[in-house]
Motif scaffolding. Structure first.
Motif, mmCIF file in Angstrom:
data_model
loop_
_atom_site.group_PDB
_atom_site.id
_atom_site.type_symbol
_atom_site.label_atom_id
_atom_site.label_comp_id
_atom_site.label_asym_id
_atom_site.label_seq_id
_atom_site.Cartn_x
_atom_site.Cartn_y
_atom_site.Cartn_z
ATOM 1 N N SER A 177 0.712 -1.268 0.169
ATOM 2 C CA SER A 177 -0.091 0.056 -0.102
ATOM 3 C C SER A 177 0.911 1.265 -0.083
ATOM 4 O O SER A 177 0.538 2.082 -0.681
ATOM 5 C CB SER A 177 -1.151 0.022 1.251
ATOM 6 N N ARG A 178 1.752 1.262 0.712
ATOM 7 C CA ARG A 178 2.740 2.325 0.919
ATOM 8 C C ARG A 178 3.565 2.747 -0.433
ATOM 9 O O ARG A 178 3.825 3.521 -0.949
ATOM 10 C CB ARG A 178 3.717 2.133 1.923
ATOM 11 N N ARG A 179 4.198 1.551 -1.072
ATOM 12 C CA ARG A 179 4.962 1.906 -1.915
ATOM 13 C C ARG A 179 4.376 1.984 -3.319
ATOM 14 O O ARG A 179 5.057 2.356 -4.470
ATOM 15 C CB ARG A 179 6.148 0.538 -2.199
ATOM 16 N N THR A 180 3.064 1.748 -3.669
ATOM 17 C CA THR A 180 2.568 1.858 -4.819
ATOM 18 C C THR A 180 2.101 3.017 -5.133
ATOM 19 O O THR A 180 2.091 4.066 -4.130
ATOM 20 C CB THR A 180 1.215 0.985 -4.891
ATOM 21 N N HIS A 181 1.745 3.489 -6.420
ATOM 22 C CA HIS A 181 1.664 5.028 -6.640
ATOM 23 C C HIS A 181 -0.094 5.355 -6.081
ATOM 24 O O HIS A 181 -0.238 6.255 -5.726
ATOM 25 C CB HIS A 181 1.661 5.230 -8.003
ATOM 26 N N CYS A 182 -0.768 4.132 -6.143
ATOM 27 C CA CYS A 182 -1.979 4.612 -5.809
ATOM 28 C C CYS A 182 -2.850 2.995 -5.568
ATOM 29 O O CYS A 182 -1.879 2.048 -5.802
ATOM 30 C CB CYS A 182 -2.872 5.257 -6.754
HETATM 31 NA NA NA Z 1 0.660 4.186 -2.028
#
Ligand code: NA
Ligand code: UD1
Ligand code: BG6
Length: 365
Positions: free
Chosen positions: A137-142
């Motif tokens: 969740s944190r590392r994805t753009h969205c």
């Molecule tokens: Na994110």
């Protein structure tokens, strides 16, 4: 925590009308779809050349279930990647790609390494996860949180159905600028609203699935044939049976039957054929005929009222399920197979929630 249930897997299977409701809560708005996490990115996604789905295990299967409707509703080509295999091949990923990474936990090592790889290659990276604050969740753009609630059983059940529904909403949102598919989208949205009720309905097959399980308790193997929207159901049903019931099981593409699997057919090997109503129905009817003519031991899953349409001779065991919008049918169809795997495990005396050698989240390579 388990309440009146004996096992978490059982609780989580029966929880699905509720978990699917929370997945959709606040997101079916005024006849359209509102995904707060994607809103600002829809234009970029629509411009992408390709959607690449990446996941492991059940999450990969959920993405496979989403593939046909993502292609249909967005017109964007979709390719499938098992995370470890993408890494092994160092397969091509481009800036013009949208990589959709699917992971219940958001912590699976291979999926996170594939995310790093997709980020390095400049793709837009979208997460589909059940875990707020997870690395994915944190590392994805969205992305989209599926909001299915904590899943404890090692074998994923409610997360699978919520992942499919989250990706259905994603496909509807991406395709929402296309006028030609408006009626189709409306029909799917109405199918989503009534899905929890239909899931409650299919859960009533519990006793029937326990009875089916008792007839399969000594089988060495179980095949599951599906195609189209329900190819993923075949893979996921077989995965459930092998991971918890510790029985060999393979999901197979029915269209490939004559290219090998047919050689296995005899009067002993149980074969589940998924033949609910969709554009592939008549092809599945003919698959059933061909299996019966080789004396196959068939269990056919069909839409309510179709028992005689799928098996005129009456020599198959039939599981009738409620009919929903074709692309949402995988959400319904997996449930009898989850119940079957559950009961098979209990009857065979194995650990339901902690299957031998498996972990809920594989955080090392
Ligand atoms: Na994110
Ligand atoms: C958000 C709130 C929700 C609230 C709702 C009200 C959170 C986590 N969610 O939900 O509590 O009820 O607004 O409008 O606070 N994201 C990723 N990668 C992922 C998943 C999500 O980057 O794998 C991002 C999304 O792009 C978004 C954020 O995380 O920026 C929250 O996603 P999500 O919970 O799905 O958004 P909403 O449904 O809007
Ligand atoms: C493990 C679990 O193998 O990881 C499976 O036992 C799961 O149930 C797979 O499908 C992938 O996990 P995640 O968290 O990335 O969806």
């Amino acid at each position: 925590k388990k309440g009146s249930y004996d096992h978490f897997m059982q609780k989580e299977i029966h929880e699905q009308p509720h978990s699917l409701t929370t997945t959709m809560r606040g997101r079916l708005k005024d006849g359209g779809i509102l995904l707060g996490g994607l809103k600002e990115h829809l234009k970029t996604i629509r411009r992408s050349r390709r959607v690449v789905f990446i996941g492991c295990g059940t999450s990969y299967n959920a993405a496979l279930a989403a593939r046909p409707f993502v292609e249909e509703l967005t017109g964007i080509p979709v390719t499938m990647e098992v995370a470890s295999d993408l890494l092994d091949r160092q397969g091509p990923i481009y800036r013009e790609d949208t990589a959709v990474l699917v992971s219940q936990s958001g912590e699976t090592a291979d999926t996170l390494l594939a995310l790093d790889y997709a980020l390095e290659n400049g793709a837009l990276c979208v997460g589909v996860t059940n875990t707020v604050g997870s690395t994915l969740s944190r590392r994805t753009h969205c992305g989209v949180h599926i909001n299915a609630g904590c899943e404890i059983g090692v074998a994923s059940t409610k997360a699978y159905t919520s992942q499919i529904v989250a990706m259905a909403m994603m496909a509807l949102a991406i395709g929402s600028d296309q006028i030609s598919t408006q009626a189709r989208r409306d029909a799917i949205i109405s199918g989503l609203s009534s899905l929890p009720r239909n899931v409650s309905e299919v859960l009533k097959l519990d006793v029937e699935m326990k009875d089916l399980a008792s007839s399969l308790i000594d089988s060495e193997s179980l095949l599951v044939f599906g195609r189209g929207y329900n190819y993923a159901t075949a893979l996921e049903g077989a995965l459930k049976v092998k991971e918890v019931a510790l029985m060999h099981s393979e999901g197979m593409l029915a269209g490939e039957m004559k290219h090998g699997p047919l050689a296995l057919v005899d009067e002993n090997l149980p074969i589940i054929v998924i033949a609910t109503r969709d554009a592939c129905f008549s092809k599945q009817q003919s698959v059933i005929q061909q299996l019966l003519s080789r004396k196959g031991r068939l269990i056919v899953m069909c839409s309510k009222g179709d028992a005689s349409a799928v098996c005129r001779s009456g020599s198959c065991r039939v599981i009738e399920v409620p009919e929903v919008a074709d692309c949402l049918q995988p959400v319904i169809n997996i449930i009898p197979l989850q119940l079957l795997a559950y009961h098979l495990t209990v009857l065979r005396g194995f650990d339901v929630d902690q299957p031998r050698n498996l972990a809920k989240s594989v955080t090392t390579q």
